[in-house]
Write an enzyme that holds these catalytic residues in place. Structure first.
Site: not given
Length: 191
Positions: A47-50
């Site tokens: 899952l990306d940082e955001k």
């Protein structure tokens, strides 16, 4: 060797890795700060940082490869900017063209629908713009591929950028009532 498996509610602002030797990333937040994970642990997908929500972790590379090989559905709840149209939902469900690794990519058909009620999710650590800036819509997107930032790129491609993205399910594993940062050891991932 007995493998270890976990479910975690990945918080917004964390990377889907456990540490970094890269000096540019030393100020970033890593999953290893949330729990004492065993050696050899890896995220099953990312899952990306955001993005936030359900992330599976394992010491079993074969299980990780299976889940990432497009055989397992992943469901996301996305809060999009604007009152999404049925046409935009139809376009996403049939597949849209997005950019991936500098090339055009046609996403595979997937299941997309508008959520009738706001999902019961923990409040995000970083404030999201409110209704004074116009309408928003929650949608569900279920797919079994996972290109980098795919759901965000898909919603943007149809004119409704993503404001918040939460993965709520991987296969038969559900986020349920887990709280942000919570870690649950599992006997098996069951895939």
């Amino acid at each position: 060797m007995e493998h270890k498996h976990f479910m975690i509610y990945k918080p917004y602002g964390f990377l889907s890795q456990f540490y970094s030797n890269d000096s540019k990333q030393q100020k970033k937040k890593f999953l290893g700060s949330l729990y004492d994970f065993p050696e050899g642990i890896m995220a099953v997908g990312r899952l990306d940082e955001k993005s936030e929500g359900l992330l599976l972790l394992t010491t079993d590379g074969k299980t990780s490869d299976f889940v990432n090989s497009k055989k397992v559905d992943k469901e996301y709840y996305a809060l999009v900017d604007g009152a999404i149209t049925e046409d935009a939902i139809k376009q996403m469900s049939e597949g849209v063209e997005i950019g991936f690794n500098g090339k055009k990519y046609q996403t595979k058909p997937c299941k997309v629908f508008k959520l009738e009620q706001v999902p019961d999710l923990p409040v995000r650590s970083k404030k999201i713009r409110d209704a004074r800036h116009g309408p928003t819509t929650w949608i569900s997107v279920t797919l079994n591929e996972g290109k980098f930032r795919q759901v965000r790129k898909m919603t943007s491609a149809v004119g409704f950028p993503t404001l918040r993205l939460v993965r709520v399910r991987v296969g038969d594993k559900h986020l349920g009532t887990m709280q942000v940062g919570q870690v649950k050891p599992l006997d098996t991932l069951g895939f």
